[in-house]
Design a protein around this motif. Structure first.
Motif, PDB file in Angstrom:
ATOM      1  N   ARG A  68     114.840  39.971  51.687  1.00 42.16           N
ATOM      2  CA  ARG A  68     114.190  39.631  52.964  1.00 42.16           C
ATOM      3  C   ARG A  68     112.818  39.003  52.707  1.00 42.16           C
ATOM      4  O   ARG A  68     112.467  37.987  53.311  1.00 42.16           O
ATOM      5  CB  ARG A  68     114.062  40.884  53.836  1.00 42.16           C
ATOM      6  N   ALA A  69     112.040  39.599  51.821  1.00 35.54           N
ATOM      7  CA  ALA A  69     110.722  39.047  51.492  1.00 35.54           C
ATOM      8  C   ALA A  69     110.864  37.663  50.879  1.00 35.54           C
ATOM      9  O   ALA A  69     110.114  36.741  51.221  1.00 35.54           O
ATOM     10  CB  ALA A  69     109.979  39.989  50.547  1.00 35.54           C
ATOM     11  N   TYR A  70     111.842  37.491  49.987  1.00 33.95           N
ATOM     12  CA  TYR A  70     112.067  36.203  49.352  1.00 33.95           C
ATOM     13  C   TYR A  70     112.433  35.151  50.407  1.00 33.95           C
ATOM     14  O   TYR A  70     111.903  34.037  50.386  1.00 33.95           O
ATOM     15  CB  TYR A  70     113.179  36.333  48.305  1.00 33.95           C
ATOM     16  N   SER A  71     113.317  35.500  51.340  1.00 37.67           N
ATOM     17  CA  SER A  71     113.700  34.558  52.400  1.00 37.67           C
ATOM     18  C   SER A  71     112.506  34.195  53.283  1.00 37.67           C
ATOM     19  O   SER A  71     112.276  33.018  53.581  1.00 37.67           O
ATOM     20  CB  SER A  71     114.825  35.142  53.256  1.00 37.67           C
ATOM     21  N   LEU A  72     111.747  35.193  53.713  1.00 39.04           N
ATOM     22  CA  LEU A  72     110.578  34.922  54.561  1.00 39.04           C
ATOM     23  C   LEU A  72     109.575  34.014  53.853  1.00 39.04           C
ATOM     24  O   LEU A  72     109.098  33.029  54.434  1.00 39.04           O
ATOM     25  CB  LEU A  72     109.894  36.235  54.964  1.00 39.04           C
ATOM     26  N   LEU A  73     109.271  34.330  52.609  1.00 31.76           N
ATOM     27  CA  LEU A  73     108.311  33.515  51.861  1.00 31.76           C
ATOM     28  C   LEU A  73     108.864  32.115  51.589  1.00 31.76           C
ATOM     29  O   LEU A  73     108.115  31.136  51.602  1.00 31.76           O
ATOM     30  CB  LEU A  73     107.916  34.215  50.567  1.00 31.76           C
ATOM     31  N   PRO A 114     117.003  40.360  41.777  1.00 33.08           N
ATOM     32  CA  PRO A 114     117.946  40.691  40.699  1.00 33.08           C
ATOM     33  C   PRO A 114     118.290  39.506  39.789  1.00 33.08           C
ATOM     34  O   PRO A 114     118.504  39.684  38.609  1.00 33.08           O
ATOM     35  CB  PRO A 114     119.180  41.179  41.455  1.00 33.08           C
ATOM     36  N   LEU A 115     118.307  38.292  40.328  1.00 33.77           N
ATOM     37  CA  LEU A 115     118.635  37.118  39.514  1.00 33.77           C
ATOM     38  C   LEU A 115     117.401  36.411  38.965  1.00 33.77           C
ATOM     39  O   LEU A 115     117.516  35.336  38.394  1.00 33.77           O
ATOM     40  CB  LEU A 115     119.470  36.137  40.341  1.00 33.77           C
ATOM     41  N   LYS A 116     116.227  37.013  39.151  1.00 29.38           N
ATOM     42  CA  LYS A 116     114.968  36.414  38.674  1.00 29.38           C
ATOM     43  C   LYS A 116     114.881  34.952  39.126  1.00 29.38           C
ATOM     44  O   LYS A 116     114.754  34.031  38.332  1.00 29.38           O
ATOM     45  CB  LYS A 116     114.856  36.505  37.163  1.00 29.38           C
ATOM     46  N   ARG A 117     114.972  34.742  40.432  1.00 29.14           N
ATOM     47  CA  ARG A 117     114.992  33.390  40.989  1.00 29.14           C
ATOM     48  C   ARG A 117     113.675  32.665  40.791  1.00 29.14           C
ATOM     49  O   ARG A 117     112.639  33.259  40.557  1.00 29.14           O
ATOM     50  CB  ARG A 117     115.283  33.465  42.492  1.00 29.14           C
ATOM     51  N   ARG A 118     113.724  31.375  40.963  1.00 34.58           N
ATOM     52  CA  ARG A 118     112.536  30.538  41.028  1.00 34.58           C
ATOM     53  C   ARG A 118     112.073  30.507  42.478  1.00 34.58           C
ATOM     54  O   ARG A 118     112.872  30.715  43.390  1.00 34.58           O
ATOM     55  CB  ARG A 118     112.852  29.110  40.570  1.00 34.58           C
ATOM     56  N   PRO A 119     110.810  30.224  42.729  1.00 38.72           N
ATOM     57  CA  PRO A 119     110.338  30.131  44.117  1.00 38.72           C
ATOM     58  C   PRO A 119     110.778  28.811  44.763  1.00 38.72           C
ATOM     59  O   PRO A 119     110.082  27.801  44.685  1.00 38.72           O
ATOM     60  CB  PRO A 119     108.818  30.245  43.985  1.00 38.72           C
ATOM     61  N   ALA A 153     121.413  30.942  49.042  1.00 36.63           N
ATOM     62  CA  ALA A 153     121.523  32.353  49.418  1.00 36.63           C
ATOM     63  C   ALA A 153     120.467  32.750  50.442  1.00 36.63           C
ATOM     64  O   ALA A 153     120.776  33.415  51.434  1.00 36.63           O
ATOM     65  CB  ALA A 153     121.415  33.236  48.182  1.00 36.63           C
ATOM     66  N   SER A 154     119.223  32.337  50.231  1.00 36.66           N
ATOM     67  CA  SER A 154     118.174  32.730  51.180  1.00 36.66           C
ATOM     68  C   SER A 154     118.270  31.952  52.483  1.00 36.66           C
ATOM     69  O   SER A 154     117.882  32.453  53.534  1.00 36.66           O
ATOM     70  CB  SER A 154     116.780  32.607  50.561  1.00 36.66           C
ATOM     71  N   PHE A 155     118.803  30.737  52.449  1.00 37.93           N
ATOM     72  CA  PHE A 155     118.953  29.941  53.667  1.00 37.93           C
ATOM     73  C   PHE A 155     120.144  30.397  54.494  1.00 37.93           C
ATOM     74  O   PHE A 155     120.093  30.398  55.724  1.00 37.93           O
ATOM     75  CB  PHE A 155     119.107  28.459  53.317  1.00 37.93           C
ATOM     76  N   ASN A 156     121.233  30.819  53.824  1.00 40.94           N
ATOM     77  CA  ASN A 156     122.459  31.179  54.531  1.00 40.94           C
ATOM     78  C   ASN A 156     122.886  32.636  54.365  1.00 40.94           C
ATOM     79  O   ASN A 156     123.025  33.359  55.338  1.00 40.94           O
ATOM     80  CB  ASN A 156     123.625  30.289  54.067  1.00 40.94           C
ATOM     81  N   LEU A 157     123.119  33.053  53.134  1.00 43.18           N
ATOM     82  CA  LEU A 157     123.799  34.328  52.902  1.00 43.18           C
ATOM     83  C   LEU A 157     122.969  35.558  53.231  1.00 43.18           C
ATOM     84  O   LEU A 157     123.528  36.591  53.631  1.00 43.18           O
ATOM     85  CB  LEU A 157     124.277  34.396  51.448  1.00 43.18           C
ATOM     86  N   PHE A 158     121.663  35.488  53.078  1.00 42.08           N
ATOM     87  CA  PHE A 158     120.802  36.626  53.406  1.00 42.08           C
ATOM     88  C   PHE A 158     120.029  36.377  54.694  1.00 42.08           C
ATOM     89  O   PHE A 158     118.994  37.002  54.930  1.00 42.08           O
ATOM     90  CB  PHE A 158     119.816  36.915  52.266  1.00 42.08           C
ATOM     91  N   GLU A 164     121.965  26.423  63.626  1.00 41.72           N
ATOM     92  CA  GLU A 164     122.644  27.718  63.772  1.00 41.72           C
ATOM     93  C   GLU A 164     124.090  27.635  63.281  1.00 41.72           C
ATOM     94  O   GLU A 164     124.546  28.463  62.502  1.00 41.72           O
ATOM     95  CB  GLU A 164     122.593  28.157  65.242  1.00 41.72           C
ATOM     96  N   TRP A 165     124.825  26.634  63.741  1.00 43.40           N
ATOM     97  CA  TRP A 165     126.235  26.508  63.386  1.00 43.40           C
ATOM     98  C   TRP A 165     126.425  26.073  61.942  1.00 43.40           C
ATOM     99  O   TRP A 165     127.411  26.440  61.303  1.00 43.40           O
ATOM    100  CB  TRP A 165     126.962  25.583  64.358  1.00 43.40           C
ATOM    101  N   PHE A 166     125.517  25.284  61.406  1.00 42.99           N
ATOM    102  CA  PHE A 166     125.618  24.896  60.002  1.00 42.99           C
ATOM    103  C   PHE A 166     125.708  26.154  59.135  1.00 42.99           C
ATOM    104  O   PHE A 166     126.554  26.258  58.250  1.00 42.99           O
ATOM    105  CB  PHE A 166     124.408  24.048  59.586  1.00 42.99           C
ATOM    106  N   SER A 167     124.847  27.114  59.395  1.00 41.07           N
ATOM    107  CA  SER A 167     124.860  28.352  58.613  1.00 41.07           C
ATOM    108  C   SER A 167     126.008  29.263  59.006  1.00 41.07           C
ATOM    109  O   SER A 167     126.595  29.928  58.149  1.00 41.07           O
ATOM    110  CB  SER A 167     123.538  29.095  58.778  1.00 41.07           C
ATOM    111  N   ALA A 168     126.335  29.314  60.290  1.00 39.78           N
ATOM    112  CA  ALA A 168     127.415  30.197  60.744  1.00 39.78           C
ATOM    113  C   ALA A 168     128.732  29.859  60.041  1.00 39.78           C
ATOM    114  O   ALA A 168     129.495  30.757  59.663  1.00 39.78           O
ATOM    115  CB  ALA A 168     127.577  30.101  62.259  1.00 39.78           C
ATOM    116  N   VAL A 169     128.993  28.579  59.864  1.00 38.32           N
ATOM    117  CA  VAL A 169     130.213  28.160  59.175  1.00 38.32           C
ATOM    118  C   VAL A 169     130.207  28.663  57.735  1.00 38.32           C
ATOM    119  O   VAL A 169     131.209  29.194  57.242  1.00 38.32           O
ATOM    120  CB  VAL A 169     130.380  26.623  59.247  1.00 38.32           C
ATOM    121  N   HIS A 170     129.070  28.556  57.056  1.00 40.09           N
ATOM    122  CA  HIS A 170     128.979  29.024  55.665  1.00 40.09           C
ATOM    123  C   HIS A 170     129.169  30.540  55.581  1.00 40.09           C
ATOM    124  O   HIS A 170     129.855  31.027  54.672  1.00 40.09           O
ATOM    125  CB  HIS A 170     127.632  28.631  55.056  1.00 40.09           C
TER     126      HIS A 170
END
Length: 142
Positions: free
Chosen positions: A15-20, A54-59, A64-69, A98-104
């Motif tokens: 959540r923090a990663y997505s917000l930032l 967990p995956l030591k992502r880059r900023p 995943a942060s745009f859609n899955l989380f 909204e729908w772009f992500s909903a489909v994913h």
């Protein structure tokens, strides 16, 4: 100190990663001229949180942060499906976004069923005793 409160809590880290990610990308792309650097107040926490995922992502704003989380069920008792998900964060807030992500999200939800079915098919094809053996590769091919 604040990052310690997130360590070990994958849900809060995501959540923090997505917000930032959304805040930082909004800062860069939100107005003309496009920003070439982030202020320290965004860059430092974003890098710190990215390193703790967990995956030591880059900023960077990831799929995943745009859609899955970045969604919730409208009706928590109903399945994940088109029409029953809503985004938590948006850049513009329109139906297209909204729908772009909903489909994913709907595709990913169905993909989980496909993985289970594939493991079951593998199990049956090689005579393994359990689906876990098919996924784990124990037992080998006949």
């Amino acid at each position: 100190v604040w990052i310690a409160a997130l360590q070990g809590d994958e849900r809060r880290l995501e959540r923090a990663y997505s917000l930032l990610s959304f805040l930082s990308h909004s800062f860069v792309w939100g107005e003309e001229p496009i920003a070439t650097a982030l202020p320290r107040q965004l860059a430092v926490p974003w890098c710190a949180v990215a390193e703790e995922t967990p995956l030591k992502r880059r900023p960077v704003l990831t799929y995943a942060s745009f859609n899955l989380f970045n969604w919730r069920r409208i009706d928590p008792a109903a399945p994940v499906a088109l029409g029953n998900t809503a985004r938590s964060l948006n850049f513009l807030g329109g139906q297209d976004e909204e729908w772009f992500s909903a489909v994913h999200v709907a595709i990913e939800a169905r993909a989980g069923e496909a993985v289970v079915a594939a493991a079951e098919a593998q199990r049956l094809s090689v005579g393994l005793a359990t689906p876990a053996e098919a996924v784990g590769g124990r037992g080998g091919a006949p």
